[in-house]
Design an enzyme around this catalytic site. Structure first.
Site, PDB file in Angstrom:
ATOM      1  N   LYS A  57     -22.591  28.166  84.013  1.00 53.62           N
ATOM      2  CA  LYS A  57     -22.203  29.149  83.001  1.00 53.62           C
ATOM      3  C   LYS A  57     -20.708  29.479  83.022  1.00 53.62           C
ATOM      4  O   LYS A  57     -20.146  29.895  81.999  1.00 53.62           O
ATOM      5  CB  LYS A  57     -23.007  30.429  83.178  1.00 53.62           C
ATOM      6  CG  LYS A  57     -24.478  30.311  82.848  1.00 53.62           C
ATOM      7  CD  LYS A  57     -24.720  30.342  81.357  1.00 53.62           C
ATOM      8  CE  LYS A  57     -26.181  30.511  81.022  1.00 53.62           C
ATOM      9  NZ  LYS A  57     -26.432  30.612  79.579  1.00 53.62           N
ATOM     10  N   SER A  82     -29.207  37.665  81.788  1.00 56.80           N
ATOM     11  CA  SER A  82     -30.069  38.008  82.917  1.00 56.80           C
ATOM     12  C   SER A  82     -29.384  37.762  84.251  1.00 56.80           C
ATOM     13  O   SER A  82     -29.900  38.128  85.289  1.00 56.80           O
ATOM     14  CB  SER A  82     -31.367  37.191  82.857  1.00 56.80           C
ATOM     15  OG  SER A  82     -31.085  35.813  83.023  1.00 56.80           O
ATOM     16  N   GLU A 208     -38.060  23.030  79.932  1.00 60.39           N
ATOM     17  CA  GLU A 208     -38.319  24.462  79.916  1.00 60.39           C
ATOM     18  C   GLU A 208     -39.420  24.821  80.916  1.00 60.39           C
ATOM     19  O   GLU A 208     -40.226  23.957  81.286  1.00 60.39           O
ATOM     20  CB  GLU A 208     -38.817  24.907  78.539  1.00 60.39           C
ATOM     21  CG  GLU A 208     -37.808  24.848  77.424  1.00 60.39           C
ATOM     22  CD  GLU A 208     -38.416  25.324  76.116  1.00 60.39           C
ATOM     23  OE1 GLU A 208     -37.890  26.308  75.563  1.00 60.39           O
ATOM     24  OE2 GLU A 208     -39.382  24.714  75.645  1.00 60.39           O
ATOM     25  N   GLY A 212     -42.521  29.533  79.061  1.00 65.35           N
ATOM     26  CA  GLY A 212     -41.504  29.912  78.082  1.00 65.35           C
ATOM     27  C   GLY A 212     -41.035  28.743  77.256  1.00 65.35           C
ATOM     28  O   GLY A 212     -39.838  28.414  77.229  1.00 65.35           O
ATOM     29  N   ASP A 214     -40.512  28.108  74.092  1.00 70.82           N
ATOM     30  CA  ASP A 214     -40.147  28.379  72.701  1.00 70.82           C
ATOM     31  C   ASP A 214     -39.362  27.227  72.081  1.00 70.82           C
ATOM     32  O   ASP A 214     -39.497  26.943  70.889  1.00 70.82           O
ATOM     33  CB  ASP A 214     -39.349  29.684  72.596  1.00 70.82           C
ATOM     34  CG  ASP A 214     -38.083  29.658  73.416  1.00 70.82           C
ATOM     35  OD1 ASP A 214     -38.194  29.651  74.669  1.00 70.82           O
ATOM     36  OD2 ASP A 214     -36.981  29.631  72.840  1.00 70.82           O
ATOM     37  N   SER A 308     -28.526  23.173  87.519  1.00 75.35           N
ATOM     38  CA  SER A 308     -27.652  24.070  86.775  1.00 75.35           C
ATOM     39  C   SER A 308     -27.119  25.265  87.544  1.00 75.35           C
ATOM     40  O   SER A 308     -26.123  25.864  87.135  1.00 75.35           O
ATOM     41  CB  SER A 308     -28.355  24.556  85.501  1.00 75.35           C
ATOM     42  OG  SER A 308     -29.537  25.252  85.821  1.00 75.35           O
TER      43      SER A 308
END
Length: 320
Positions: A57, A82, A208, A212, A214, A308
């Site tokens: 990130k 989060s 994923e 979750g 989606d 990650s």
């Protein structure tokens, strides 16, 4: 203005790489003869666990902050996260002298809240199950004159995240398949842009948590599907919906999305610690779990895997 005018292009990843030189770490690419033999493949693990603030990130956050105007820098920025985007924004802001406000769930891992505060950000807590973080962020931006930088649905964030895959491909050469974790889609979309630059024949797959999915549902339905906050150990992938930018890019550039269970994530956390001596958080294990647990068949292939992040709660890691 059309949506396409906001979508980043492959060359934006290269520009971000130049912008981040000397600021973001060029993280190592790890290999394991044992894993290669077990799966009959060549595996290359991009260890963003060693990135500044402990996750990929930082790349997107630093790129986005570097693109701010002088007035925006003076006023400051607000983000919601989060944990990993929160830490990344806090650190990138401190390095650039930009004030940072973070909207963060009250139940975020303690290690991530402590690091975010330690980097000097102001934390505004909320209940992820009853409150909307985007609404809170937008309200703070309007009230204080801050620039809102979301964790994934932003062209500079996407381009910055793509530099991880760009570095991987620069080191390995063309790959047959490249897997990246999927929460909101910033890393996965950035990865797809890097592949378009350096390995256009490579298949890009997102991973994923099963609870979750989606993104998987959205691609199948050909529209953005919103789900309740998923109950999963992969806290970095507890997003409830993709953004309009990430959905559009994934639809065009990602081959498919697969899912893994929390039990698979825990096994792979242990495997990576025992076999490769690397600490990876549950979200960071998503792509590795898809390969090591046999969800994606990589036999005979050269496969890239993005680990990650490594910001795992110490008590959870001890139990694993």
């Amino acid at each position: 203005m059309s949506l396409s005018s906001f979508l980043p292009e492959p060359e934006d990843v290269r520009s971000a790489s130049v912008r981040l030189a000397g600021l973001a770490h060029r993280t190592p690419v790890l290999t394991s003869r044992m894993f290669d033999q077990r799966l009959g493949a060549e595996l290359f693990f991009k260890a963003e666990t060693f990135q500044r603030s402990g996750a990929f990130k930082f790349r997107g956050a630093a790129n986005a902050i570097a693109r701010l105007s002088d007035e925006q820098r003076r006023r400051g920025v607000v983000a919601f996260s989060s944990g990993n985007h929160a830490q990344a924004m806090a650190l990138a802001g401190r390095l650039a002298g930009v004030p940072v406000v973070i909207v963060m769930p009250a139940d975020a891992p303690a290690i991530k809240r402590a690091a975010t505060a330690g980097y000097g950000a102001e934390i505004v807590s909320y209940d992820r199950y009853t409150e909307d973080r985007q609404e809170i962020g937008a309200r703070l931006a309007a009230e204080r004159g801050l620039t809102l930088i979301p964790p994934f649905n932003h062209p500079d964030i996407i381009a910055g995240q793509g530099t991880a895959a760009l570095e991987l491909l620069e080191e390995t050469g063309p790959l047959d398949i490249l897997l990246a974790p999927l929460g909101g889609g910033g890393l996965l979309c950035g990865t797809a842009l890097a592949v378009a630059l350096l390995s256009p024949g490579c298949t890009v797959i997102g991973v994923e948590p099963e609870a979750g999915n989606d993104g998987q549902q959205s691609l199948a339905a050909e529209r953005i599907v919103t789900i309740p906050v998923p109950q999963t150990l992969a806290d970095g992938a507890q997003t409830t919906a993709l953004g309009d930018l990430t959905f559009a890019m994934m639809r065009d550039r990602v081959a498919k999305i697969v899912t893994v269970t929390d039990a698979q994530l825990l096994r792979v956390m242990r495997d990576l610690a025992e076999r490769m001596k690397v600490v990876v958080e549950p979200t960071g294990c998503l792509a590795a779990a898809a390969v090591l647990e046999g969800v994606v068949d990589v036999r005979g292939k050269r496969a890239g895997i993005i680990l990650s992040g490594g910001n795992v709660d110490v008590s959870l890691y001890g139990r694993v």
